[in-house]
Design a protein around this motif. Structure first.
Motif, PDB file in Angstrom:
ATOM      1  N   ASN A  43       7.455  -1.961  -8.679  1.00  0.00           N
ATOM      2  CA  ASN A  43       6.320  -2.861  -8.495  1.00  0.00           C
ATOM      3  C   ASN A  43       5.387  -2.279  -7.420  1.00  0.00           C
ATOM      4  O   ASN A  43       5.798  -2.086  -6.271  1.00  0.00           O
ATOM      5  CB  ASN A  43       6.879  -4.219  -8.038  1.00  0.00           C
ATOM      6  N   PRO A  44       4.107  -2.003  -7.772  1.00  0.00           N
ATOM      7  CA  PRO A  44       3.173  -1.391  -6.804  1.00  0.00           C
ATOM      8  C   PRO A  44       3.009  -2.220  -5.530  1.00  0.00           C
ATOM      9  O   PRO A  44       2.655  -1.670  -4.476  1.00  0.00           O
ATOM     10  CB  PRO A  44       1.849  -1.337  -7.572  1.00  0.00           C
ATOM     11  N   LYS A  45       3.293  -3.536  -5.605  1.00  0.00           N
ATOM     12  CA  LYS A  45       3.189  -4.387  -4.413  1.00  0.00           C
ATOM     13  C   LYS A  45       4.104  -3.909  -3.285  1.00  0.00           C
ATOM     14  O   LYS A  45       3.890  -4.237  -2.131  1.00  0.00           O
ATOM     15  CB  LYS A  45       3.592  -5.846  -4.752  1.00  0.00           C
ATOM     16  N   PHE A  64       3.902   8.323 -10.524  1.00  0.00           N
ATOM     17  CA  PHE A  64       3.597   7.887  -9.156  1.00  0.00           C
ATOM     18  C   PHE A  64       3.169   9.053  -8.272  1.00  0.00           C
ATOM     19  O   PHE A  64       3.801  10.105  -8.254  1.00  0.00           O
ATOM     20  CB  PHE A  64       4.817   7.190  -8.543  1.00  0.00           C
ATOM     21  N   VAL A  65       2.055   8.859  -7.528  1.00  0.00           N
ATOM     22  CA  VAL A  65       1.600   9.857  -6.552  1.00  0.00           C
ATOM     23  C   VAL A  65       1.479   9.170  -5.199  1.00  0.00           C
ATOM     24  O   VAL A  65       0.678   8.244  -5.053  1.00  0.00           O
ATOM     25  CB  VAL A  65       0.224  10.434  -6.964  1.00  0.00           C
ATOM     26  N   PRO A  66       2.268   9.593  -4.208  1.00  0.00           N
ATOM     27  CA  PRO A  66       2.173   8.939  -2.892  1.00  0.00           C
ATOM     28  C   PRO A  66       0.813   9.207  -2.255  1.00  0.00           C
ATOM     29  O   PRO A  66       0.243  10.279  -2.457  1.00  0.00           O
ATOM     30  CB  PRO A  66       3.305   9.593  -2.085  1.00  0.00           C
ATOM     31  N   ASN A  67       0.280   8.240  -1.525  1.00  0.00           N
ATOM     32  CA  ASN A  67      -1.016   8.456  -0.856  1.00  0.00           C
ATOM     33  C   ASN A  67      -0.865   8.671   0.642  1.00  0.00           C
ATOM     34  O   ASN A  67      -1.838   8.653   1.369  1.00  0.00           O
ATOM     35  CB  ASN A  67      -1.982   7.304  -1.166  1.00  0.00           C
ATOM     36  N   LYS A  76      11.805  11.380  -9.538  1.00  0.00           N
ATOM     37  CA  LYS A  76      10.850  10.825 -10.501  1.00  0.00           C
ATOM     38  C   LYS A  76      11.511  10.669 -11.877  1.00  0.00           C
ATOM     39  O   LYS A  76      12.137  11.613 -12.379  1.00  0.00           O
ATOM     40  CB  LYS A  76       9.629  11.739 -10.610  1.00  0.00           C
ATOM     41  N   VAL A  77      11.374   9.487 -12.438  1.00  0.00           N
ATOM     42  CA  VAL A  77      11.954   9.201 -13.751  1.00  0.00           C
ATOM     43  C   VAL A  77      10.926   8.426 -14.579  1.00  0.00           C
ATOM     44  O   VAL A  77       9.892   7.996 -14.059  1.00  0.00           O
ATOM     45  CB  VAL A  77      13.248   8.351 -13.641  1.00  0.00           C
ATOM     46  N   LYS A  78      11.238   8.186 -15.843  1.00  0.00           N
ATOM     47  CA  LYS A  78      10.296   7.493 -16.723  1.00  0.00           C
ATOM     48  C   LYS A  78      10.178   6.012 -16.307  1.00  0.00           C
ATOM     49  O   LYS A  78       9.073   5.494 -16.158  1.00  0.00           O
ATOM     50  CB  LYS A  78      10.820   7.574 -18.163  1.00  0.00           C
ATOM     51  N   ASP A  79      11.327   5.371 -16.105  1.00  0.00           N
ATOM     52  CA  ASP A  79      11.330   3.936 -15.805  1.00  0.00           C
ATOM     53  C   ASP A  79      12.267   3.671 -14.618  1.00  0.00           C
ATOM     54  O   ASP A  79      13.472   3.555 -14.782  1.00  0.00           O
ATOM     55  CB  ASP A  79      11.800   3.165 -17.056  1.00  0.00           C
ATOM     56  N   PRO A  80      11.697   3.594 -13.406  1.00  0.00           N
ATOM     57  CA  PRO A  80      12.553   3.518 -12.194  1.00  0.00           C
ATOM     58  C   PRO A  80      13.516   2.322 -12.218  1.00  0.00           C
ATOM     59  O   PRO A  80      14.657   2.451 -11.790  1.00  0.00           O
ATOM     60  CB  PRO A  80      11.547   3.348 -11.051  1.00  0.00           C
ATOM     61  N   TYR A  81      13.066   1.179 -12.734  1.00  0.00           N
ATOM     62  CA  TYR A  81      13.887  -0.021 -12.726  1.00  0.00           C
ATOM     63  C   TYR A  81      15.113   0.162 -13.625  1.00  0.00           C
ATOM     64  O   TYR A  81      16.244  -0.135 -13.238  1.00  0.00           O
ATOM     65  CB  TYR A  81      13.040  -1.214 -13.184  1.00  0.00           C
TER      66      TYR A  81
END
Lengths: 360, 360, 360
Positions: A43-45, A64-67, A76-81
């Motif tokens: 969740n991006p939140k 996902f790219v950290p800022n 890194k995976v397709k679906d982290p959950y």
């Protein structure tokens, strides 16, 4: 149990970013991350936690790219959950070596006519009655009652204290949590002329299909005649009441403390919030969604959302509740209008009188 | 078990119409009738099923006249529902040969001072404490706890997992369903100056009178002092909370998941829906009827109907909820009135100004 | 057990008024007083009972002055309710000689690795699993399950039928009532693309701190990860649902049939009524008070009171509900305003037309 980031990444078929030799031994939420723990970001939140977490490894999405700069190792995976769920399940199996138990703990009361499958565990103080059939690989924990002529499929987990009345049918891969009651009598009484009630015998049963999970201290009553059904894949939470002859559709999800009255049919893939009350003899369409504490006393079409008691469509209910909260203001506005009308009426009368005078 | 229509008709003292040699072996609802099944028609709403049902025999009222051709055999009786209930009960007795069990299954923990009546069945893993008295013909199924000094009358059925705390008194012909708890401590704590709570010892008990039926996973707390009462003939469903010192009147009926707070007195022959909340220290009159999910926090006169939370008389509540659903429209109408008033005020001002000018 | 008024007065450090030789043997409420019983008067609303009670002794406040003749003996103390509570507790201890039991009733299933403290009682048919630790002076009544690696402090009372899943941590002086379930799986399922659900393994546990009391048939789910917390001194009633990862604050009081959804944090010293529903992932401030049947779906500041569903501040809710009950009247008033406006508009048009004519 310690694993390197590299081992986990390979297991999940992921791509590693950062130190692949770092070791983790536990799973945590990203906001609770400690050194040596692994968590996930879906969740991006929750992204902000990534930059401050003490966790050693975080599973993120391929996209996902950290800022900001990060200290932890990313996988890194397709679906982290989903990937994290797989790890949770592995961890759970390691934790619960109970699940490897088999055999029958003593003392147990098992009727000689009961048929017990292969690789079954039955805990102490269970009472398994006449003609009960239990499939392979079931875990029947302690202090459980299974009434005569009941049939339980394979790979089921029945937790301590569950009471299953006679003639219940349970499919495969069903989990039932502690102290839940399956097959108690439906609440049926015929009013008599003298104001008392006669019990209506409840001769039906309960049928629970494959892949159902039922929480703790839930009650599912047997049918008056025929069966109360919990269909394939349905998930029921704790302290739920399912009355006689109810039919809970496949893959329906029902949250805690909800009650469904007699003979109601809940459509498949419905999602029902907590503390909802559903009246009897209704048909709720497939994919019906009902918000917490709502009360439903009408049939519903497929895929509609309901809130409130008595229930309304989601949007209408939201508008009604907004105004409900402003009712004191509504009352004030009406009073102002009434005053204004009285005032205008006086002015108009005056004008009118004057006009009449001028006429003359 | 197969019976001819003639045999059943004679047993029910009915009149037969059609083939009296047809045999039936099961009971069903009219909408689920199959060849070989017997059902009944009482509610005229279901009459259409009579003309299409596959059931072999249907019990109908003496006054019933079919308006189409029918294939099944009819048995005419005074009250079809009652007659069918009698058959259900007979069928149930045949199904549940358990009810013929007597003796004590082992292992059981029965204190030597306990007095057990004649023809009693006690299932395995029961724990019957000091000075407990159990009357004749009781069925005390498995995994039950009966605390010291409790007294149970005759012909009671206590289902698996029920826990009865000490000093409970239970009358005759009482049925209690699985995992229900009788006599747990009332929820009484005295707030202290430092914001903590001190437990108030609960020294009372629970008294359950004759012919009461109590569902599964229900909780009935003991009184602080004196007794919590469930009076003669009352029927309680599953997952109900009865707090300390409550007095549930004779022949009251309470549906699932309702809660009654401390010291409230519920009048006899009351009918309470599911998920109702009743506040403490109230007196609800005889024959009070309360709709599902209502909340009551005031005393009620006899034979009144209540709905909503906070509760209102039935008709008023219906009118209020109808308008609640239209609140967005109410708001719109008020805004229109306000606009109209503003407009009229301007027009009147204009007229007034003109009139004044004309005056001069 | 018979004591003179004098003995009791000395025990309570009170002052006696009236016959100090009168004997009492039981405790009662002032409205139920009988000869030989002792009661108390704290709430002035009950003062009238003092002049009619048959009780032999009544405990009153030091500041209390009767305004009529009384027949009973008075004992004056600083805080009558507290003094009476002390007597209740003494009486309770005398009644429940069970609490003096120690040792292990047979049969019991206790894993050889379990560590049992001094002066512990364990009732028959308990199942105590691997590595469980039970502190000194605990009463573990009958038919209880305690899962592996669970730790229970000292001086705890676990009532019959309680099921405690593995890895639960329970502090000192904790009481849990019958058939309550601690540590069942949280309700976590991941929706799949095909409309089915995958179980999320729940690897966390439940932590119950010191001096907590939990009612009967309540369910407290384990955390998905980490712990579900019931903090020091909290009191939970019967049939309550506490979902995974909830944190119930110290000295919070929660009434029966309330449900708290996943990951919500309830502030310390909160007071929550019965049948309240609290949504997930919320933070409710210290001292939050929520009325019965309310529904909360937002964070709350400290020490605020909430009512209704959806909840509002107490005063606003009271005003809104007052007007809700009058909604039919509100509707009527709006219709009257509309009629009036139509009428006035017609009158004004007429005036206007006349004026225009006069102009010309």
């Amino acid at each position: 149990m310690q694993f390197t980031a590299k081992q986990i990444s390979e297991f999940l078929d992921g791509t590693i970013l950062g130190d692949e030799t770092v070791e983790v031994g536990e799973l945590s939420k990203i906001e609770d991350g400690v050194p040596g723990s692994l968590c996930f970001l879906s969740n991006p939140k929750y992204e902000n936690y990534l930059y401050t977490t003490q966790a050693s490894v975080v599973i993120v999405s391929n996209t996902f790219v950290p800022n900001q700069a990060i200290k932890c190792t990313l996988i890194k995976v397709k679906d982290p959950y989903s990937s994290f769920s797989v790890l949770l399940e592995k961890y759970n199996q390691a934790l619960n070596q109970d699940s490897a138990k088999s055999g029958i703990d003593q003392p147990c009361f098992i009727h000689p006519t009961a048929k017990i499958g292969k690789n079954v565990f039955i805990g102490a103080f269970c009472n398994i009655e006449e003609n009960v059939v239990i499939g392979d690989n079931c875990k029947i924990y302690t202090q459980i009652y299974i009434g005569r002529d009941s049939v339980i499929g394979s790979d089921c987990t029945i937790n301590p204290g569950v009471k299953i009345y006679n003639r219940t049918h349970i499919g495969n891969r069903v989990t039932i949590h502690a102290n839940t009651v399956i097959g108690s009598d439906g609440f049926g009484f015929a009013p008599q002329a003298d104001g008392t009630y006669n019990k209506i015998a409840q001769i039906g049963n309960v049928v629970i299909e494959d892949d159902v999970e039922i929480g703790a201290n839930t009650t599912i009553d047997r049918a008056t005649m025929g069966s109360t059904f919990i269909r394939k894949g349905a998930k029921l939470d704790n302290l739920i009441q399912i009355a006689h002859n109810v039919d809970v559709g496949a893959h329906a999800v029902v949250a805690a403390q909800t009650g469904i009255s007699g003979s109601t049919k809940l459509g498949e893939r419905s999602v029902i919030g907590g503390q909802v009350g559903i009246a009897g003899h209704l048909v709720l369409g497939k994919g019906t969604q009902i918000g917490a504490q709502a009360g439903i006393n009408f049939n519903t079409e497929e895929n509609k959302q309901w809130h409130g008691s008595p229930a309304q469509p989601l949007k209408e209910w939201m508008r009604s509740t907004v105004i409900f909260k402003k009712l004191p203001e509504v009352d004030k506005r009406i009073r102002e209008l009434e005053a204004k009308i009285t005032e205008l009426t006086a002015v108009i009368e005056q004008i009118s009188t004057l006009q009449e005078k001028n006429e003359r």
